[in-house]
Write a protein that holds these residues in place. Sequence first.
Motif, PDB file in Angstrom:
ATOM      1  N   ALA A  71       4.255   3.775   7.834  1.00  0.00           N
ATOM      2  CA  ALA A  71       4.219   4.152   6.423  1.00  0.00           C
ATOM      3  C   ALA A  71       4.844   3.069   5.547  1.00  0.00           C
ATOM      4  O   ALA A  71       4.363   2.791   4.449  1.00  0.00           O
ATOM      5  CB  ALA A  71       4.938   5.480   6.198  1.00  0.00           C
ATOM      6  N   VAL A  73       4.871  -0.140   6.365  1.00  0.00           N
ATOM      7  CA  VAL A  73       3.860  -1.216   6.355  1.00  0.00           C
ATOM      8  C   VAL A  73       2.796  -0.910   5.303  1.00  0.00           C
ATOM      9  O   VAL A  73       2.385  -1.780   4.540  1.00  0.00           O
ATOM     10  CB  VAL A  73       3.195  -1.366   7.745  1.00  0.00           C
ATOM     11  CG1 VAL A  73       2.070  -2.405   7.680  1.00  0.00           C
ATOM     12  CG2 VAL A  73       4.211  -1.782   8.790  1.00  0.00           C
ATOM     13  N   ALA A  74       2.397   0.367   5.208  1.00  0.00           N
ATOM     14  CA  ALA A  74       1.345   0.777   4.267  1.00  0.00           C
ATOM     15  C   ALA A  74       1.741   0.532   2.815  1.00  0.00           C
ATOM     16  O   ALA A  74       0.877   0.396   1.949  1.00  0.00           O
ATOM     17  CB  ALA A  74       0.996   2.249   4.473  1.00  0.00           C
ATOM     18  N   LEU A  75       3.056   0.447   2.536  1.00  0.00           N
ATOM     19  CA  LEU A  75       3.502   0.162   1.165  1.00  0.00           C
ATOM     20  C   LEU A  75       3.015  -1.205   0.694  1.00  0.00           C
ATOM     21  O   LEU A  75       3.036  -1.506  -0.496  1.00  0.00           O
ATOM     22  CB  LEU A  75       5.027   0.227   1.071  1.00  0.00           C
ATOM     23  CG  LEU A  75       5.668   1.621   1.078  1.00  0.00           C
ATOM     24  CD1 LEU A  75       7.171   1.519   1.190  1.00  0.00           C
ATOM     25  CD2 LEU A  75       5.281   2.394  -0.166  1.00  0.00           C
TER      26      LEU A  75
ATOM     27  N   LEU B   8      -3.207  -1.278  10.578  1.00  0.00           N
ATOM     28  CA  LEU B   8      -1.802  -1.054  10.206  1.00  0.00           C
ATOM     29  C   LEU B   8      -0.863  -1.338  11.375  1.00  0.00           C
ATOM     30  O   LEU B   8       0.183  -1.962  11.217  1.00  0.00           O
ATOM     31  CB  LEU B   8      -1.592   0.376   9.710  1.00  0.00           C
ATOM     32  CG  LEU B   8      -1.841   0.625   8.222  1.00  0.00           C
ATOM     33  CD1 LEU B   8      -1.390   2.025   7.830  1.00  0.00           C
ATOM     34  CD2 LEU B   8      -1.111  -0.399   7.359  1.00  0.00           C
ATOM     35  N   SER B  29       9.116  -3.186  10.195  1.00  0.00           N
ATOM     36  CA  SER B  29       8.193  -2.561   9.242  1.00  0.00           C
ATOM     37  C   SER B  29       8.186  -3.301   7.905  1.00  0.00           C
ATOM     38  O   SER B  29       7.136  -3.439   7.270  1.00  0.00           O
ATOM     39  CB  SER B  29       8.576  -1.101   9.023  1.00  0.00           C
ATOM     40  OG  SER B  29       9.916  -0.982   8.631  1.00  0.00           O
ATOM     41  N   MET B  33       5.040  -5.107   6.252  1.00  0.00           N
ATOM     42  CA  MET B  33       4.589  -4.831   4.891  1.00  0.00           C
ATOM     43  C   MET B  33       4.341  -6.125   4.131  1.00  0.00           C
ATOM     44  O   MET B  33       3.315  -6.275   3.459  1.00  0.00           O
ATOM     45  CB  MET B  33       5.636  -3.994   4.165  1.00  0.00           C
ATOM     46  CG  MET B  33       5.438  -3.904   2.682  1.00  0.00           C
ATOM     47  SD  MET B  33       6.515  -2.684   1.944  1.00  0.00           S
ATOM     48  CE  MET B  33       7.835  -3.643   1.456  1.00  0.00           C
ATOM     49  N   LEU B  36       1.233  -7.748   5.425  1.00  0.00           N
ATOM     50  CA  LEU B  36       0.038  -7.046   4.952  1.00  0.00           C
ATOM     51  C   LEU B  36      -0.293  -7.455   3.520  1.00  0.00           C
ATOM     52  O   LEU B  36      -1.448  -7.760   3.199  1.00  0.00           O
ATOM     53  CB  LEU B  36       0.242  -5.526   5.043  1.00  0.00           C
ATOM     54  CG  LEU B  36      -0.903  -4.678   4.487  1.00  0.00           C
ATOM     55  CD1 LEU B  36      -2.197  -4.913   5.260  1.00  0.00           C
ATOM     56  CD2 LEU B  36      -0.547  -3.194   4.515  1.00  0.00           C
ATOM     57  N   ALA B  54      -3.546   4.154   4.473  1.00  0.00           N
ATOM     58  CA  ALA B  54      -2.358   3.662   3.758  1.00  0.00           C
ATOM     59  C   ALA B  54      -1.984   4.616   2.631  1.00  0.00           C
ATOM     60  O   ALA B  54      -0.825   4.993   2.489  1.00  0.00           O
ATOM     61  CB  ALA B  54      -2.618   2.260   3.221  1.00  0.00           C
ATOM     62  N   LEU B  57      -0.385   7.783   4.113  1.00  0.00           N
ATOM     63  CA  LEU B  57       0.995   7.585   4.591  1.00  0.00           C
ATOM     64  C   LEU B  57       1.971   7.442   3.426  1.00  0.00           C
ATOM     65  O   LEU B  57       3.049   8.027   3.433  1.00  0.00           O
ATOM     66  CB  LEU B  57       1.078   6.348   5.492  1.00  0.00           C
ATOM     67  CG  LEU B  57       0.430   6.473   6.877  1.00  0.00           C
ATOM     68  CD1 LEU B  57       0.427   5.121   7.577  1.00  0.00           C
ATOM     69  CD2 LEU B  57       1.155   7.497   7.734  1.00  0.00           C
ATOM     70  N   VAL B  58       1.556   6.673   2.413  1.00  0.00           N
ATOM     71  CA  VAL B  58       2.445   6.435   1.284  1.00  0.00           C
ATOM     72  C   VAL B  58       2.692   7.736   0.515  1.00  0.00           C
ATOM     73  O   VAL B  58       3.819   8.030   0.120  1.00  0.00           O
ATOM     74  CB  VAL B  58       1.837   5.357   0.357  1.00  0.00           C
ATOM     75  CG1 VAL B  58       2.578   5.299  -0.967  1.00  0.00           C
ATOM     76  CG2 VAL B  58       1.881   3.996   1.039  1.00  0.00           C
ATOM     77  N   LEU B  61       5.290   9.895   2.466  1.00  0.00           N
ATOM     78  CA  LEU B  61       6.445   9.169   2.980  1.00  0.00           C
ATOM     79  C   LEU B  61       7.674  10.074   3.170  1.00  0.00           C
ATOM     80  O   LEU B  61       8.386   9.975   4.174  1.00  0.00           O
ATOM     81  CB  LEU B  61       6.772   8.056   1.989  1.00  0.00           C
ATOM     82  CG  LEU B  61       7.538   6.857   2.477  1.00  0.00           C
ATOM     83  CD1 LEU B  61       6.830   6.208   3.639  1.00  0.00           C
ATOM     84  CD2 LEU B  61       7.676   5.853   1.347  1.00  0.00           C
TER      85      LEU B  61
END
Lengths: 230, 125
Positions: A71, A73-75, B8, B29, B33, B36, B54, B57-58, B61
Amino acid sequence: MNFVNNEIFLIAVTFISFIGAQWLQRRFCIKLLNPILVSIIVVILFLRTSGVSYETYSAGGRYIDFWLKPAVVALGLPLYRQLSSIKKQLLPLLLSEVAGCVAGIVSVVVLARLFGASHEIVMSLAPKAVTTPIAMEISATVGGIPALTAAVVVCTGIFGGMAGFRIVKLSHIKSPIAQGLSIGTAAHAVGTSAAMERGERYGAFSSLGLTINGLLTALLAPFILGLIGA
Amino acid sequence: MILQFGILFAFLAAGELVVWLTGIPVPSSIIGMILLTVSLKAGLVKPAKIERLADFLVRNLGFFFVPAGVGLMNCLGIIADQWLPIVGASVGSTVVIIAVTGWTHRLVRKSVSRKKIVKQELQKA
């Protein structure tokens, strides 16, 4: 072995508590009924009354914990979407992050001492503004109690998420960029999820705040703590 | 959807690799990020390829923090002993961070834009 110790069951309890808490907040429209806070309390009460230890709960809980990493990483996606405005104000962003990082560590140490905290507690509180993995690591390095740090970090995040937009309003911080940035700096990913709810621009700058402050705190905390004699 | 998970986790794994190779005290992580964001910017990954997972997940959170928060139950003794410094310092410092970060941002932006205006004026003159 008692069924309440079943890890899948404990995961289900966590989901049900959270869904129930979300429903409660929607039903009564009360900000204080933060679903994260309410479900933490409900789960703790459940574990206490059924005599399940935290270690047993963790066997299930870690499967939920696990998703924190992807999560975060998804930011990177909301951050990417705001890259052009980040580039435009690189200097203001960096300087305010350094100021926020230093002010955060110094203020929490000074306040904790003022209130009469022991050395161990002061060290556990020092990295409380940044996301759990970083904060626990720093806590262990400077002589705090990592488990206490983790709990304080989550509670700080919940407080920042609930009260953050009221605090920025009271401090006359008006630009959405500064608002998001401040909340992410003070209240890491939990604050960011509150900022996301207000809008993706707020959320993106909040994740920028949590990233830069996380990096700065990891680098500077031991140094700052040494400087102020903690 | 499997592709979205794959991408991801590939970035998370890359973050793990960087931490393993360099030994820097930063979570994998956070490195993932940053990698990415950079890859999206460089066009190596199209946003549409990760968007659904994504964004999911965000948006959720907060839920993933519940088990860490339940860890509170192991610290109830210390918290009961020193609740005032813990709560007082955390709340007070959170307000300080928000105010200082926001004010510094405003201050620097103002002085930067003032400098720009001065520059433009000078160029005109």
